[in-house]
Design an enzyme around this catalytic site. Structure first.
Site, short mmCIF file in Angstrom:
data_model
loop_
_atom_site.label_atom_id
_atom_site.label_comp_id
_atom_site.label_asym_id
_atom_site.label_seq_id
_atom_site.Cartn_x
_atom_site.Cartn_y
_atom_site.Cartn_z
CB SER A 90 -0.99 0.50 1.22
OG SER A 90 -1.87 0.78 1.26
CG ASP A 141 -6.27 -1.77 -4.44
OD1 ASP A 141 -6.11 -0.42 -3.95
OD2 ASP A 141 -5.18 -1.87 -5.00
CG HIS A 179 -5.97 -1.59 -0.97
ND1 HIS A 179 -4.60 -1.34 -1.78
CD2 HIS A 179 -5.53 -1.28 0.44
CE1 HIS A 179 -3.72 -0.28 -0.92
NE2 HIS A 179 -3.87 -0.80 0.29
#
Length: 284
Positions: free
Chosen positions: A70, A224, A254
């Site tokens: 991320s 995502d 995600h």
């Protein structure tokens, strides 16, 4: 291996054990007190120190990998670019970028439209976190969500790299509607001006930087908002002859690897997906 934000101690221990690696994590300074570029510069400084002193830690300096999930993936990409071409440092062995956010130009790419309200990372929350990192302040992101934060000439400058036309058609099947840009917001631009700095948006680095990057493992997830950032970065790496291993999780969201090392939190498929990461690291 250098690991950046988004990884728990359990995850780092699991990575170290599974890959037989020395894992170093960076405790960088945090927003809002320390906004961009301070956290990324902290990561860069720590990485340079590790590269210079790797042998003291029993590590081959030519086999060091940057790893991030991320925002940590965004940091890893930024640090790789910052160090690209440095003659005074060993060249990085590789980088592992797990569903990273890589650009702040177009927030209406297909994946941003398709997954705007899909857990675990809503589009609005992603932009709130990104703008907090950039500015150290909480701002109204409604205009940013519509792409009102950049003037026409800046928008056109980066269209060669951030363009929905470069997203393969199979990723537009769940619906994508090209959107007209709203009126430019000068006040918002003044707040967001640094958003096109490649250290914040690694996708926007020049070709002479991209082509010096180490071989890359890039993981994207279908559900995502950051999926298309990864797809566009994959294209840039390939266009500049950087070896890239791409792994796409068709039913992934995600954060699918966030629970790594914690059987209470990890998805049933986490171990299977991580095996692909492990294989790449083992190849360095």
């Amino acid at each position: 291996m250098m690991c950046f934000s988004g990884l728990t101690d359990l995850a780092c221990r699991r990575i170290a054990r599974e890959t037989d690696s020395v894992v170093m994590t960076v405790a960088f300074r945090l927003v809002p007190e320390h906004p961009f570029p301070i956290p990324i510069m902290d990561c860069s400084t720590a990485t340079m120190h590790f590269l210079k002193n790797a042998e003291k830690y029993g590590v081959d300096p030519h086999r060091i990998v940057l790893y991030g999930e991320s925002s940590g993936g965004s940091f890893a990409a930024a640090v790789s670019e910052y160090l690209a071409g440095r003659k005074d440092l060993p060249k990085l062995g590789g980088q592992v970028l797990i569903y990273p956010g890589l650009q702040a130009v177009d927030f209406n790419l297909p994946s941003y439209q398709q997954n705007h309200s899909f857990p675990l990372l809503f589009k609005k929350r992603a932009l709130k976190l990104a703008t907090l990192l950039l500015t150290g302040k909480e701002i109204n992101v409604e205009g940013v969500m519509k792409n009102a934060h950049l003037p026409e000439h800046v928008w056109m400058k980066y269209r060669k790299w951030v363009n929905p036309d470069d997203i393969p058609e199979r990723f537009k099947g769940r619906g994508y509607v090209p959107m007209d840009r709203p009126p430019f917001n000068q006040e918002l631009y003044e707040i967001m001006k640094e958003a096109t700095n490649p250290m914040f948006s690694p996708l926007l680095a020049e070709d002479d930087v991209i082509r010096q990057l180490p071989k890359t493992f890039l993981l994207t997830c279908e559900y995502d908002v950051f999926r298309d950032d990864g797809l566009l970065f994959k294209k840039r790496l390939e266009d500049n002859d950087v070896p890239v291993t791409w792994y796409h999780i068709e039913d992934g969201v995600h954060g699918i690897l966030f629970g790594l090392g914690n059987w209470l939190l990890q998805y049933p498929e986490t171990k299977l997906h991580f095996q692909h990461v492990k294989n790449f690291i083992d190849s360095i």
